[in-house]
Enzyme design. Structure first.
Site, PDB file in Angstrom:
ATOM      1  N   LYS A  31       0.854  -1.187   0.000  1.00 27.61           N
ATOM      2  CA  LYS A  31       0.000   0.000   0.000  1.00 27.61           C
ATOM      3  C   LYS A  31       0.891   1.239   0.000  1.00 27.61           C
ATOM      4  O   LYS A  31       1.807   1.356   0.825  1.00 27.61           O
ATOM      5  CB  LYS A  31      -0.852  -0.036   1.278  1.00 27.61           C
ATOM      6  CG  LYS A  31      -2.212   0.600   1.176  1.00 27.61           C
ATOM      7  CD  LYS A  31      -3.002   0.234   2.440  1.00 27.61           C
ATOM      8  CE  LYS A  31      -4.293   0.974   2.530  1.00 27.61           C
ATOM      9  NZ  LYS A  31      -4.939   0.752   3.837  1.00 27.61           N
TER      10      LYS A  31
HETATM   11  O1  G3P Z   1      -7.534   1.619   5.804  1.00 23.53           O
HETATM   12  C1  G3P Z   1      -7.918   2.852   5.354  1.00 23.53           C
HETATM   13  C2  G3P Z   1      -9.274   3.344   5.802  1.00 23.53           C
HETATM   14  O2  G3P Z   1     -10.235   2.345   5.742  1.00 23.53           O
HETATM   15  C3  G3P Z   1      -9.272   4.174   7.036  1.00 23.53           C
HETATM   16  O3  G3P Z   1     -10.548   4.397   7.567  1.00 23.53           O
HETATM   17  O4  G3P Z   1     -11.995   5.050   9.452  1.00 23.53           O
HETATM   18  O5  G3P Z   1      -9.562   5.675   9.498  1.00 23.53           O
HETATM   19  O6  G3P Z   1     -11.140   6.805   7.943  1.00 23.53           O
HETATM   20  P1  G3P Z   1     -10.823   5.533   8.665  1.00 23.53           P
END
Ligand code: G3P
Length: 217
Positions: free
Chosen positions: A83
């Site tokens: 990633k």
């Molecule tokens: O892994 C990336 C993403 O899903 C992060 O989510 O909840 O931290 O905005 P969030």
């Protein structure tokens, strides 16, 4: 639509794999930090538990170091997807890794223009963050619609991996738009099973069944 689990918690991942619904796993530096564990050990363990892609994110911001980190992460297991962030250096790294046959997930995508560049850089997945756009009053699902339309129009093979999911409605909306993958915090995967009328209906069936005095077995 595939379902990935957005977690770096081994126990949590193991519990959800048992459901049979986990097609892959995504992690990021914040999730690794939350787990309190070493990234290399954690990614190796998750990659053994899950058959599908396991995203492991680089930590550097310059191309050379990102590439070295990406190669090291990719060497941990055949199902590791590296990633990288959606920056100029990140996309340069995406191109290099992808040309070498490594799967790449380009993360932190907030515009369709960024998604277009990621596809042209050979990304296996693009991760648009719908929840974080909604959080600032923008339309996260509108972004998914734009990306799906552009990718379809030009035949880009990059998979649309909907990230930063906040609700079961996000999952349904992503499916209606034809997104390839949603990566879900474990609590959203659990919530997908649930409806109050399911609970109420089941309680009534159990009670009526008990009244019959019958047994199937
Ligand atoms: O892994 C990336 C993403 O899903 C992060 O989510 O909840 O931290 O905005 P969030």
């Amino acid at each position: 639509m595939k379902i990935f689990l957005d977690s770096a918690d081994i126990d949590e991942i193991r519990a959800h794999i048992a459901s049979g619904f986990v097609d892959g796993v995504t992690t990021n530096p914040s999730l690794i930090a939350k787990s309190g564990r070493n990234i290399l050990e954690t990614i190796s363990e998750i990659s053994e538990m899950v058959d599908g892609p396991v995203s492991a994110e680089v930590a550097a911001t310059d191309h050379e170091t990102m590439l070295a980190e990406g190669r090291k992460l990719a060497g941990l297991a055949p199902n590791v997807t590296v990633k990288v962030p959606l920056t100029e250096a990140g996309l340069q790294t995406c191109r290099a890794l992808s040309d070498a046959g490594t799967q790449v997930n380009v993360t932190l995508c907030f515009t369709a223009g960024q998604a277009m560049l990621a596809a042209k850089a050979g990304a296996t997945f693009i991760s648009p963050f719908v929840g974080r756009l909604d959080d600032i009053g923008q339309d996260g699902m509108g972004l998914i619609e734009e990306i799906c339309t552009i990718y379809d129009q030009y035949g880009f093979e990059t998979g649309v991996l909907v990230a930063s999911v906040r609700s079961t409605q996000h999952v349904v909306d992503a499916a209606l738009l034809g997104a390839d993958v949603v990566t879900l915090p474990p609590k959203i995967l659990t919530a997908l099973y649930q409806h109050p009328l399911t609970d109420k209906g089941l309680a009534a069936f159990i009670s009526d069944w008990e009244g019959t005095g019958q047994s199937i077995l």
